[in-house]
Design a protein around this motif. Structure first.
Motif, short mmCIF file in Angstrom:
data_model
loop_
_atom_site.label_atom_id
_atom_site.label_comp_id
_atom_site.label_asym_id
_atom_site.label_seq_id
_atom_site.Cartn_x
_atom_site.Cartn_y
_atom_site.Cartn_z
N VAL A 92 -31.08 2.77 -55.23
CA VAL A 92 -30.32 1.67 -55.84
C VAL A 92 -29.60 0.88 -54.74
N GLY A 93 -29.08 1.63 -53.76
CA GLY A 93 -28.43 0.96 -52.62
C GLY A 93 -26.92 0.89 -52.78
N PHE A 94 -26.29 0.30 -51.75
CA PHE A 94 -24.83 0.23 -51.71
C PHE A 94 -24.29 -0.83 -52.65
N ASP A 95 -24.96 -1.96 -52.73
CA ASP A 95 -24.41 -3.05 -53.53
C ASP A 95 -24.99 -2.97 -54.93
N ILE A 96 -24.49 -2.01 -55.69
CA ILE A 96 -25.04 -1.73 -57.02
C ILE A 96 -24.93 -2.98 -57.90
N SER A 97 -26.05 -3.31 -58.54
CA SER A 97 -26.11 -4.45 -59.48
C SER A 97 -25.82 -5.79 -58.83
N CYS A 98 -26.02 -5.86 -57.53
CA CYS A 98 -26.00 -7.19 -56.91
C CYS A 98 -27.01 -8.04 -57.69
N GLY A 99 -26.69 -9.28 -57.92
CA GLY A 99 -27.59 -10.09 -58.73
C GLY A 99 -27.28 -11.57 -58.66
N VAL A 100 -28.00 -12.31 -59.47
CA VAL A 100 -27.88 -13.76 -59.47
C VAL A 100 -27.67 -14.24 -60.91
N ARG A 101 -26.77 -15.18 -61.09
CA ARG A 101 -26.71 -15.87 -62.39
C ARG A 101 -26.80 -17.37 -62.18
N LEU A 102 -27.41 -18.02 -63.14
CA LEU A 102 -27.64 -19.46 -63.03
C LEU A 102 -27.01 -20.17 -64.21
N LEU A 103 -26.23 -21.20 -63.90
CA LEU A 103 -25.55 -21.98 -64.93
C LEU A 103 -26.08 -23.41 -64.93
N ARG A 104 -26.42 -23.91 -66.11
CA ARG A 104 -26.73 -25.34 -66.24
C ARG A 104 -25.40 -26.09 -66.33
N THR A 105 -25.38 -27.35 -65.91
CA THR A 105 -24.11 -28.10 -65.95
C THR A 105 -24.15 -29.29 -66.91
N GLY A 106 -25.36 -29.72 -67.28
CA GLY A 106 -25.47 -30.95 -68.09
C GLY A 106 -25.28 -32.20 -67.25
N LEU A 107 -25.24 -32.03 -65.91
CA LEU A 107 -25.03 -33.16 -65.00
C LEU A 107 -26.31 -33.48 -64.25
N THR A 108 -26.35 -34.69 -63.69
CA THR A 108 -27.46 -35.06 -62.81
C THR A 108 -26.91 -35.32 -61.40
N VAL A 109 -27.82 -35.51 -60.47
CA VAL A 109 -27.42 -35.76 -59.09
C VAL A 109 -26.50 -36.97 -58.99
N ASP A 110 -26.79 -37.99 -59.78
CA ASP A 110 -25.95 -39.21 -59.73
C ASP A 110 -24.51 -38.91 -60.13
N ASP A 111 -24.33 -37.98 -61.08
CA ASP A 111 -22.96 -37.61 -61.47
C ASP A 111 -22.23 -36.92 -60.33
N LEU A 112 -22.99 -36.13 -59.57
CA LEU A 112 -22.38 -35.27 -58.55
C LEU A 112 -22.02 -36.04 -57.27
N GLN A 113 -22.91 -36.92 -56.85
CA GLN A 113 -22.79 -37.52 -55.51
C GLN A 113 -21.39 -38.03 -55.17
N PRO A 114 -20.72 -38.81 -56.06
CA PRO A 114 -19.43 -39.38 -55.67
C PRO A 114 -18.35 -38.32 -55.41
N VAL A 115 -18.51 -37.13 -55.95
CA VAL A 115 -17.43 -36.12 -55.83
C VAL A 115 -17.92 -34.84 -55.14
N LYS A 116 -19.05 -34.95 -54.46
CA LYS A 116 -19.65 -33.74 -53.88
C LYS A 116 -18.72 -33.04 -52.89
N GLU A 117 -18.13 -33.80 -51.97
CA GLU A 117 -17.21 -33.22 -50.98
C GLU A 117 -16.02 -32.57 -51.67
N GLN A 118 -15.47 -33.28 -52.63
CA GLN A 118 -14.29 -32.79 -53.35
C GLN A 118 -14.62 -31.49 -54.08
N LEU A 119 -15.80 -31.46 -54.69
CA LEU A 119 -16.22 -30.27 -55.43
C LEU A 119 -16.42 -29.09 -54.47
N ALA A 120 -17.04 -29.37 -53.32
CA ALA A 120 -17.28 -28.30 -52.34
C ALA A 120 -15.95 -27.68 -51.89
N GLU A 121 -14.98 -28.52 -51.58
CA GLU A 121 -13.66 -28.02 -51.16
C GLU A 121 -13.00 -27.22 -52.27
#
Lengths: 476, 150
Positions: A92-121
């Motif tokens: 199983v290893g040390f990092d038990i149940s390490c995994g990935v989850r994926l969330l949809r946002t309902g947004l498109t790239v155009d919605d994101l671009q103006p606030v990308k830096e702000q969102l990253a911070e």
């Protein structure tokens, strides 16, 4: 890996016929190039796993297999308790149940671009990441045990998320059979301030763009479209899982001889499923699975709050949550008979095919979403489980790109600051407390994820649905 | 950034180095005694996370462990340090080790993690049995090594 040691069954399936003390063959799913690039240690580890008591059908390696501990990373093996089968902390290893989850946002790239830096911070500041980071939650003894028993269900009851999220988490967000009393005080202490933290190493939080859709039927059911913005979270059970892995690895290594188990490598540490140590490990390991599910659920809540502050029109819904370091009891057909097996996946993703009863009704027609994490400079993929996969490798597929270079080599080849600058020039914003950590995780230190995913697709372990490319990456 | 070194503050401190593993990192201590090699492996563990020269050895933490053999003892010792680092949120840079058969008593000195100054690259999940070795080479130097999972 030396191809002359393998017997090619098809373009994407290679066998290692049993020799010596191997009880079953080894099977590697990959193309010729990926196999040539695999370390000989993978061969050694696949054959070692094949010697363990009660192993059923074969010792498998996925296309992203690389040198692990005892078991290869990208290894899958199932054990039957009725014929002396074992459970392995090393499997199983040390990092038990390490995994990935994926969330949809309902947004498109155009919605994101103006606030990308702000969102990253904002994501970097809100989601704790890296060495020494702590969450805002402190768990006392009662809360800790409730979390270990309840998983994501506990988190949602505490206000971290929506009840509908549970529908799209493996085990519906709560692993049955968890025994908090089998988790040591040390493991609990390591976790008391780490809920809702990403960790470090290859863990990340990414804002990604859907750039290609390959299977429109599955993509439609998954509600993924080209240009969509999604969020991906990759992390696990944090310090608690690491401590459980450490403690049971030692216990199983020491008790193996008493169980008349010969270990060719101490990292294969295991115990009969029906032994005292085997049962205690299962109770503790399942509690760690719940810890990982709760952890990713709390991070989801933090991500939702961040999006609500900056992009209030966003609606973050869960596509799926997969764990890729686990041992789970599953029913599989062996010689035509439904048999309960303890399936170990170490750096391998469950990939149940269409119609599987464990899938939520909304996904049952197309199969389970299989979430494959890539690197911060390449891509991640969404695949769907296939009916073939159930008979090929107990319903399993790869989990990521797999490293092609050591961390040591990576830091000699790249400087973190340069990696961040080059990725920024390509529109990918990296936020991390450590440039050395970024260098160790440089995209070039990994195999080409597309090659790995294509091999999984062509081997029919899972079929390609969509390709996601990173726009923002928070690294621990 | 260095991948091998000697503690310049205390020349009696042992050498350490890293060795490659495909996904993780190997830590190796080398010294005139088994104790020095154990201390060197601990310094190499810190160097996986940050530059040990940046860690001021002020606060002492005492650790004791025992195991059936030297190799399991090394893994136990490194895992005890991983645990102390994780729960106290500290980093260590000076080590004193006393061995009696397969029992160990040790003191590690360090300070709380300061992200801005230490720039920790990665946290260590645990020490493993991979490439695990405690032995004296032909020249009489002791080597203590294993791979750590990060």
């Amino acid at each position: 890996m030396d191809l002359s040691l393998l017997k090619q069954q098809s373009r994407f399936e290679w066998h290692i016929p049993p020799f010596g003390k191997m009880r079953v063959p080894g099977v590697i799913y990959a193309n010729e190039m990926l196999i040539r690039d695999m370390d000989m240690k993978v061969y050694e580890q696949v054959t070692n796993v094949a010697t363990l008591p009660g192993i059923v059908r074969a010792s498998y390696a996925m296309p992203d297999a690389h040198w692990g501990y005892g078991f290869p990373i990208g290894g899958v093996a199932a054990f039957d308790p009725h014929v002396g089968g074992v459970v392995s902390a090393g499997g199983v290893g040390f990092d038990i149940s390490c995994g990935v989850r994926l969330l949809r946002t309902g947004l498109t790239v155009d919605d994101l671009q103006p606030v990308k830096e702000q969102l990253a911070e904002a994501l970097f500041h809100r989601v704790p990441a890296g060495v020494g980071s702590t969450g805002t939650l402190h768990l006392d003894r009662n809360d800790m045990d409730a979390m270990l028993a309840g998983g994501a269900r506990w988190a949602i009851a505490k206000g971290y998320g929506l009840p509908i999220d549970l529908e799209c988490i493996e085990e519906r967000g709560c692993m049955a059979g968890a025994k908090p009393e089998c988790v040591s005080d040390h493991a609990k202490k390591r976790q008391q301030d780490e809920m809702g933290t990403l960790g470090s190493g290859n863990h990340y939080l990414e804002v990604q763009q859907v750039v290609n859709v390959f299977a429109t039927d599955a993509a439609s059911v998954f509600d993924l479209h080209e240009g969509d913005i999604v969020v991906s979270v990759h992390c696990g059970s944090r310090g608690l899982g690491h401590q459980i892995g450490t403690e049971f690895l030692k216990r199983m290594a020491i008790t193996a001889a008493g169980h008349k188990i010969e270990l060719r490598d101490r990292e294969l540490a295991c115990a009969p499923i029906n032994s005292e140590v085997g049962q205690e490990y299962l109770g503790a390991m399942r509690a760690a699975i719940n810890c990982a599910l709760a952890n990713r659920q709390i991070i989801t809540h933090l991500v939702r709050k961040t999006f609500a502050d900056i992009l209030p029109q966003a609606s973050l819904s869960l596509l799926y949550d997969v764990s890729h370091n686990t041992c789970k009891v599953e029913e599989h057909l062996i010689d035509g008979n439904a048999t309960s097996l303890f399936v170990h996946r170490k750096g391998a993703t469950r990939a149940f095919g269409p119609g599987h009863p464990d899938l939520p009704p909304s996904l049952r027609t197309v199969g389970q979403p299989v979430l494959i994490g890539g690197t911060m400079g390449t891509a991640s993929y969404v695949l769907a489980g296939t009916r073939d996969s159930m008979s090929l490798a107990f319903g399993s597929a790869c989990h990521g790109a797999g490293r092609s270079m050591s961390r040591h080599q990576a830091t000699r080849q790249w400087h973190g600051r340069d990696v961040v600058r080059e990725l920024a020039a390509r529109g990918i914003l990296i936020r991390s407390p450590s440039f050395r950590g970024v260098a160790e995780e440089a995209p070039g230190a990994y195999k080409e994820v597309s090659e790995v995913v294509d091999a999984a697709d062509r081997a029919k372990l899972a079929r390609k649905v969509a390709r996601l490319e990173p726009l923002v990456c928070v690294k621990g | 950034m260095s991948y091998a070194g000697t503690n310049v503050e205390s020349p009696l401190q042992p050498n350490w180095e890293h060795f490659p593993h495909e996904a993780d990192m190997g830590v190796r201590g080398i010294g005139p005694t088994k104790e020095a090699a154990f201390a060197g492996a601990a310094l190499a563990l810190t160097a996986v996370i940050t530059d040990p020269a940046e860690v001021i050895p002020t606060q002492p933490v005492t650790v004791s462990c025992d195991a059936p053999d030297d190799e399991l003892l090394l893994v136990d010792r490194l895992n005890a340090l991983v645990y102390e680092m994780a729960t106290r949120k500290v980093l260590f840079s000076r080590f004193e080790v006393h061995l009696n058969a397969h029992a160990l008593q040790a003191t590690a000195w360090g300070e709380p993690v300061e992200v801005a100054r230490h720039r920790p690259a990665v946290e260590v999940k645990g020490a493993t049995y991979t490439d695990l070795l405690v032995k004296q080479d032909q020249k009489g130097s002791w080597i203590a090594q294993c791979v750590v999972d990060v």
